[in-house]
Design a protein around this motif. Structure first.
Motif, PDB file in Angstrom:
ATOM      1  N   ARG A   4       5.392  -1.402   3.064  1.00  0.00           N
ATOM      2  CA  ARG A   4       6.151  -2.614   2.741  1.00  0.00           C
ATOM      3  C   ARG A   4       5.967  -3.669   3.822  1.00  0.00           C
ATOM      4  NH1 ARG A   4      12.238  -1.277   1.262  1.00  0.00           N
ATOM      5  NH2 ARG A   4      12.197  -3.558   1.157  1.00  0.00           N
ATOM      6  N   LEU A   5       5.944  -3.230   5.096  1.00  0.00           N
ATOM      7  CA  LEU A   5       5.732  -4.172   6.189  1.00  0.00           C
ATOM      8  C   LEU A   5       4.338  -4.787   6.108  1.00  0.00           C
ATOM      9  CD1 LEU A   5       6.588  -5.529   8.819  1.00  0.00           C
ATOM     10  CD2 LEU A   5       5.808  -3.488  10.041  1.00  0.00           C
ATOM     11  N   ALA A   6       3.343  -3.961   5.803  1.00  0.00           N
ATOM     12  CA  ALA A   6       1.975  -4.473   5.698  1.00  0.00           C
ATOM     13  C   ALA A   6       1.859  -5.470   4.552  1.00  0.00           C
ATOM     14  CB  ALA A   6       1.003  -3.311   5.495  1.00  0.00           C
ATOM     15  N   ALA A   7       2.499  -5.162   3.422  1.00  0.00           N
ATOM     16  CA  ALA A   7       2.469  -6.081   2.284  1.00  0.00           C
ATOM     17  C   ALA A   7       3.153  -7.402   2.629  1.00  0.00           C
ATOM     18  CB  ALA A   7       3.145  -5.433   1.075  1.00  0.00           C
ATOM     19  N   TYR A   8       4.238  -7.325   3.406  1.00  0.00           N
ATOM     20  CA  TYR A   8       4.943  -8.541   3.836  1.00  0.00           C
ATOM     21  C   TYR A   8       4.051  -9.397   4.728  1.00  0.00           C
ATOM     22  CZ  TYR A   8       8.420 -11.394   6.296  1.00  0.00           C
ATOM     23  OH  TYR A   8       9.120 -12.440   6.852  1.00  0.00           O
ATOM     24  N   LEU A   9       3.403  -8.775   5.700  1.00  0.00           N
ATOM     25  CA  LEU A   9       2.539  -9.522   6.609  1.00  0.00           C
ATOM     26  C   LEU A   9       1.343 -10.111   5.871  1.00  0.00           C
ATOM     27  CD1 LEU A   9       2.575  -7.126   9.702  1.00  0.00           C
ATOM     28  CD2 LEU A   9       4.017  -9.130   9.257  1.00  0.00           C
ATOM     29  N   GLU A  10       0.811  -9.385   4.912  1.00  0.00           N
ATOM     30  CA  GLU A  10      -0.305  -9.909   4.121  1.00  0.00           C
ATOM     31  C   GLU A  10       0.128 -11.097   3.274  1.00  0.00           C
ATOM     32  OE1 GLU A  10      -1.753  -6.635   1.900  1.00  0.00           O
ATOM     33  OE2 GLU A  10      -2.759  -5.683   3.611  1.00  0.00           O
ATOM     34  N   SER A  11       1.359 -11.066   2.775  1.00  0.00           N
ATOM     35  CA  SER A  11       1.845 -12.201   1.975  1.00  0.00           C
ATOM     36  C   SER A  11       1.949 -13.462   2.830  1.00  0.00           C
ATOM     37  CB  SER A  11       3.202 -11.859   1.359  1.00  0.00           C
ATOM     38  OG  SER A  11       4.255 -11.914   2.332  1.00  0.00           O
ATOM     39  N   ILE A  12       2.253 -13.293   4.117  1.00  0.00           N
ATOM     40  CA  ILE A  12       2.315 -14.451   5.014  1.00  0.00           C
ATOM     41  C   ILE A  12       0.915 -14.957   5.322  1.00  0.00           C
ATOM     42  CG2 ILE A  12       2.922 -15.174   7.354  1.00  0.00           C
ATOM     43  CD1 ILE A  12       5.361 -13.400   7.176  1.00  0.00           C
ATOM     44  N   GLN A  13      -0.024 -14.056   5.552  1.00  0.00           N
ATOM     45  CA  GLN A  13      -1.402 -14.464   5.797  1.00  0.00           C
ATOM     46  C   GLN A  13      -1.978 -15.224   4.610  1.00  0.00           C
ATOM     47  OE1 GLN A  13      -2.996 -10.503   7.161  1.00  0.00           O
ATOM     48  NE2 GLN A  13      -3.930 -11.782   8.747  1.00  0.00           N
ATOM     49  N   ALA A  14      -1.539 -14.869   3.393  1.00  0.00           N
ATOM     50  CA  ALA A  14      -2.021 -15.565   2.204  1.00  0.00           C
ATOM     51  C   ALA A  14      -1.508 -16.996   2.136  1.00  0.00           C
ATOM     52  CB  ALA A  14      -1.593 -14.805   0.949  1.00  0.00           C
ATOM     53  N   ARG A  15      -0.393 -17.282   2.822  1.00  0.00           N
ATOM     54  CA  ARG A  15       0.192 -18.622   2.792  1.00  0.00           C
ATOM     55  C   ARG A  15      -0.059 -19.419   4.067  1.00  0.00           C
ATOM     56  NH1 ARG A  15       6.155 -16.802   1.003  1.00  0.00           N
ATOM     57  NH2 ARG A  15       5.423 -14.796   1.832  1.00  0.00           N
ATOM     58  N   ASP A  16      -0.613 -18.779   5.079  1.00  0.00           N
ATOM     59  CA  ASP A  16      -0.830 -19.457   6.359  1.00  0.00           C
ATOM     60  C   ASP A  16      -2.200 -19.066   6.908  1.00  0.00           C
ATOM     61  OD1 ASP A  16      -0.693 -20.703   8.773  1.00  0.00           O
ATOM     62  OD2 ASP A  16       0.909 -19.472   9.595  1.00  0.00           O
ATOM     63  N   PRO A  17      -3.134 -20.010   7.038  1.00  0.00           N
ATOM     64  CA  PRO A  17      -4.481 -19.667   7.515  1.00  0.00           C
ATOM     65  C   PRO A  17      -4.571 -19.473   9.025  1.00  0.00           C
ATOM     66  CG  PRO A  17      -4.333 -22.019   7.099  1.00  0.00           C
ATOM     67  CD  PRO A  17      -3.011 -21.434   6.662  1.00  0.00           C
TER      68      PRO A  17
END
Length: 239
Positions: A4-17
């Protein structure tokens, strides 16, 4: 838990380059604020109000983000930068993005009763820098709130709101709002009809029409001036 933590961090990377790795995202103030809020909210629900407030104040000191322990937050909230305030009865859905200096503020009850005073933010909403969302209103799914907008009324699903007091840009969400929009503010698309007259003309087209009309009037005026300045021929001979 780690998934869940990894999915959360990936969701942020998808919105911030900007971040180069997940580890870098872990240091984001918004991520730290949301993580500490989870603890503060758990304490708040357990009626350990003083401890909840202590965690809240520590988080605010550390991140410059103030999230009341009573606020309810869904999955994958991304708060980009600090100086954001989220009130006690605010409810935030999943995959919401909030930029800096945003307030999810509440009304001031005169009867001494709190009740629902703060906004409800639905899934996929983007709130731009400096926006002020005030009162127990609802932002519909995938709504976009432009920078510095002041919103005091409910926002329909997929609408883009701009200005003070915020107004809809009237752009149908199904046409081009499917993708993520940084700061919730369109930069290079026509997004508002002139004067709300419903004729579908955008600002650039109307300005071009006015410039063409002005150029034609100037040309006509130059012709009239030229005709008036021409010498007048007289008949007969001078005496």
């Amino acid at each position: 838990m780690f998934d869940r933590l990894a999915a959360y961090l990936e969701s942020i990377q998808a919105r911030d380059p900007a971040p180069r790795s997940r580890w870098e995202v872990l240091l984001y103030p918004g991520v730290l604020a949301v993580g500490l809020h989870r603890l503060a909210h758990w304490l708040f629900q357990a009626r350990l109000y003083f401890l909840a407030r202590f965690v809240n104040h520590f988080s605010r000191w550390l991140t410059a983000i103030d999230i009341h322990p009573g606020a309810r937050i869904g999955r994958n909230l991304f708060i980009d930068h600090g100086f954001t305030v989220i009130g006690e009865t605010a409810e935030i859905g999943n995959d919401v993005t909030i930029y800096q200096c945003v307030t999810l503020g509440g009304t001031n009850p005169t009867n001494g009763k709190g009740g629902k005073r703060h906004p409800t933010v639905s899934d996929g909403v983007i709130i731009g820098s400096g926006a002020q969302i005030i009162g127990p209103i609802t932002l519909g799914e995938r709504a976009r709130i432009g920078a510095n907008a002041v919103v005091t009324d409910d926002v329909p699903d997929g609408a883009t709101m701009i200005g003070l007091k915020a107004r809809s840009t009237l752009v149908p969400a199904e046409e081009w709002l499917r993708e993520f929009i940084p700061y919730g503010t369109p930069c290079d698309e026509p997004c508002e009809e002139i004067g709300g007259n419903g004729n579908g003309a955008n600002a650039s087209r109307r300005i071009a029409e006015l410039e063409n009309q002005m150029a034609a009037l100037r040309a006509e005026l130059d012709e009239m001036r030229a005709a008036g300045a021409a010498p007048v021929k007289r008949s007969g001979t001078d005496s």
